[in-house]
Design a protein around this motif. Structure first.
Motif, PDB file in Angstrom:
ATOM      1  N   ARG A 130       3.008  -0.182  10.271  1.00 29.23           N
ATOM      2  CA  ARG A 130       2.157  -1.012   9.399  1.00 29.23           C
ATOM      3  C   ARG A 130       3.014  -1.793   8.416  1.00 29.23           C
ATOM      4  NH1 ARG A 130      -3.389   0.303  10.195  1.00 29.23           N
ATOM      5  NH2 ARG A 130      -3.536  -1.739   9.228  1.00 29.23           N
ATOM      6  N   LYS A 131       2.645  -3.033   8.214  1.00 26.79           N
ATOM      7  CA  LYS A 131       3.346  -3.906   7.278  1.00 26.79           C
ATOM      8  C   LYS A 131       2.971  -3.534   5.840  1.00 26.79           C
ATOM      9  CE  LYS A 131       3.610  -8.740   5.947  1.00 26.79           C
ATOM     10  NZ  LYS A 131       2.986 -10.059   6.072  1.00 26.79           N
ATOM     11  N   ASN A 132       3.964  -3.520   4.958  1.00 26.88           N
ATOM     12  CA  ASN A 132       3.760  -3.303   3.520  1.00 26.88           C
ATOM     13  C   ASN A 132       3.100  -1.967   3.202  1.00 26.88           C
ATOM     14  OD1 ASN A 132       4.964  -5.705   2.720  1.00 26.88           O
ATOM     15  ND2 ASN A 132       3.064  -6.865   2.917  1.00 26.88           N
ATOM     16  N   VAL A 133       3.398  -0.939   3.977  1.00 23.28           N
ATOM     17  CA  VAL A 133       2.861   0.390   3.725  1.00 23.28           C
ATOM     18  C   VAL A 133       4.040   1.345   3.523  1.00 23.28           C
ATOM     19  CG1 VAL A 133       1.469   2.301   4.624  1.00 23.28           C
ATOM     20  CG2 VAL A 133       0.785  -0.070   5.090  1.00 23.28           C
ATOM     21  N   THR A 134       3.969   2.137   2.461  1.00 24.67           N
ATOM     22  CA  THR A 134       5.017   3.095   2.113  1.00 24.67           C
ATOM     23  C   THR A 134       4.391   4.468   1.916  1.00 24.67           C
ATOM     24  OG1 THR A 134       6.229   1.338   0.970  1.00 24.67           O
ATOM     25  CG2 THR A 134       6.847   3.602   0.428  1.00 24.67           C
ATOM     26  N   ILE A 157       0.860  -1.177   0.000  1.00 20.15           N
ATOM     27  CA  ILE A 157       0.000   0.000   0.000  1.00 20.15           C
ATOM     28  C   ILE A 157       0.897   1.228   0.000  1.00 20.15           C
ATOM     29  CG2 ILE A 157      -1.740   1.309   1.279  1.00 20.15           C
ATOM     30  CD1 ILE A 157      -2.648  -1.416   2.465  1.00 20.15           C
ATOM     31  N   ILE A 158       0.626   2.125  -0.921  1.00 21.89           N
ATOM     32  CA  ILE A 158       1.375   3.377  -1.016  1.00 21.89           C
ATOM     33  C   ILE A 158       0.431   4.502  -0.616  1.00 21.89           C
ATOM     34  CG2 ILE A 158       2.627   4.954  -2.541  1.00 21.89           C
ATOM     35  CD1 ILE A 158       3.170   2.382  -4.300  1.00 21.89           C
ATOM     36  N   ILE A 159       0.817   5.221   0.420  1.00 23.96           N
ATOM     37  CA  ILE A 159       0.046   6.376   0.873  1.00 23.96           C
ATOM     38  C   ILE A 159       0.671   7.619   0.242  1.00 23.96           C
ATOM     39  CG2 ILE A 159      -0.564   7.806   2.847  1.00 23.96           C
ATOM     40  CD1 ILE A 159      -0.275   5.321   4.598  1.00 23.96           C
ATOM     41  N   MET A 160      -0.118   8.317  -0.550  1.00 29.74           N
ATOM     42  CA  MET A 160       0.360   9.561  -1.155  1.00 29.74           C
ATOM     43  C   MET A 160       0.076  10.725  -0.214  1.00 29.74           C
ATOM     44  SD  MET A 160      -0.968   9.059  -5.096  1.00 29.74           S
ATOM     45  CE  MET A 160      -1.220  10.798  -5.250  1.00 29.74           C
ATOM     46  N   ALA A 161       1.021  11.645  -0.124  1.00 30.60           N
ATOM     47  CA  ALA A 161       0.776  12.883   0.622  1.00 30.60           C
ATOM     48  C   ALA A 161      -0.313  13.677  -0.078  1.00 30.60           C
ATOM     49  CB  ALA A 161       2.056  13.709   0.695  1.00 30.60           C
ATOM     50  N   MET A 162      -1.047  14.441   0.689  1.00 32.45           N
ATOM     51  CA  MET A 162      -2.016  15.368   0.106  1.00 32.45           C
ATOM     52  C   MET A 162      -1.235  16.529  -0.510  1.00 32.45           C
ATOM     53  SD  MET A 162      -4.983  15.373   3.004  1.00 32.45           S
ATOM     54  CE  MET A 162      -4.090  14.664   4.400  1.00 32.45           C
ATOM     55  N   THR A 163      -1.592  16.882  -1.720  1.00 32.97           N
ATOM     56  CA  THR A 163      -0.884  17.967  -2.397  1.00 32.97           C
ATOM     57  C   THR A 163      -1.322  19.323  -1.822  1.00 32.97           C
ATOM     58  OG1 THR A 163      -2.536  17.985  -4.158  1.00 32.97           O
ATOM     59  CG2 THR A 163      -0.535  16.689  -4.542  1.00 32.97           C
ATOM     60  N   PRO A 164      -0.443  20.310  -1.910  1.00 30.01           N
ATOM     61  CA  PRO A 164      -0.794  21.628  -1.366  1.00 30.01           C
ATOM     62  C   PRO A 164      -1.863  22.318  -2.204  1.00 30.01           C
ATOM     63  CG  PRO A 164       1.319  21.718  -2.473  1.00 30.01           C
ATOM     64  CD  PRO A 164       0.898  20.284  -2.480  1.00 30.01           C
TER      65      PRO A 164
END
Length: 142
Positions: free
Chosen positions: A89-93, A43-50
């Motif tokens: 969390r496992k497998n989270v980037t 799972i890839i968590i993207m930052a919220m863009t400004p």
């Protein structure tokens, strides 16, 4: 079965004045659901863009502009909390898709946002894609 799940949620919640803790809880709930289905899927968590504040004919009234400044100040704080999730969390980037929107002068590069100063332009989407592609490559998924 997906090779990966890429998530970017929460901007609308932050705009609606949700607590950062609630946004983080929503991410964790979605991660829990994804892991229940398959704990091995990255799972890839993207930052919220400004976001910026529209100008000219699209400029908000003073009260709304003040509120938008408050919202915009919360986004980096929310992203800092998102960046902490992978440690537990496992497998989270975490993918920092916020940083490419900030210029060398430390200010938002508004040329990467549409007139509404919220949604990325094609060039802004390219910046996001570059960050996500880099993470996918680091995870040997691309």
């Amino acid at each position: 079965k997906p090779k990966a799940i890429v998530m970017e949620i929460g901007s609308n919640d932050i705009t609606a004045d949700a607590a950062i803790a609630d946004v983080i809880a929503n991410y964790n709930a979605l991660i829990d659901l994804a892991h229940k289905a398959n704990s091995e899927t990255p799972i890839i968590i993207m930052a919220m863009t400004p976001h910026g504040i529209p100008t000219g004919a699209k400029a908000p009234n003073e009260a709304l502009a003040t509120y938008l400044k408050k919202v915009n100040a919360k986004l980096p704080l929310a992203n800092a909390e998102l960046a902490k999730i992978p440690a537990s969390r496992k497998n989270v980037t975490f993918a920092d898709t916020y940083a490419p929107f900030i210029g060398a002068n430390g200010q938002l590069d508004e040329s990467l946002l549409q007139e509404d100063k919220v949604h990325p332009t094609a060039q802004g989407h390219t910046k996001i894609a570059e960050v996500v592609t880099k993470v996918l490559k680091e995870l040997n998924l691309f």
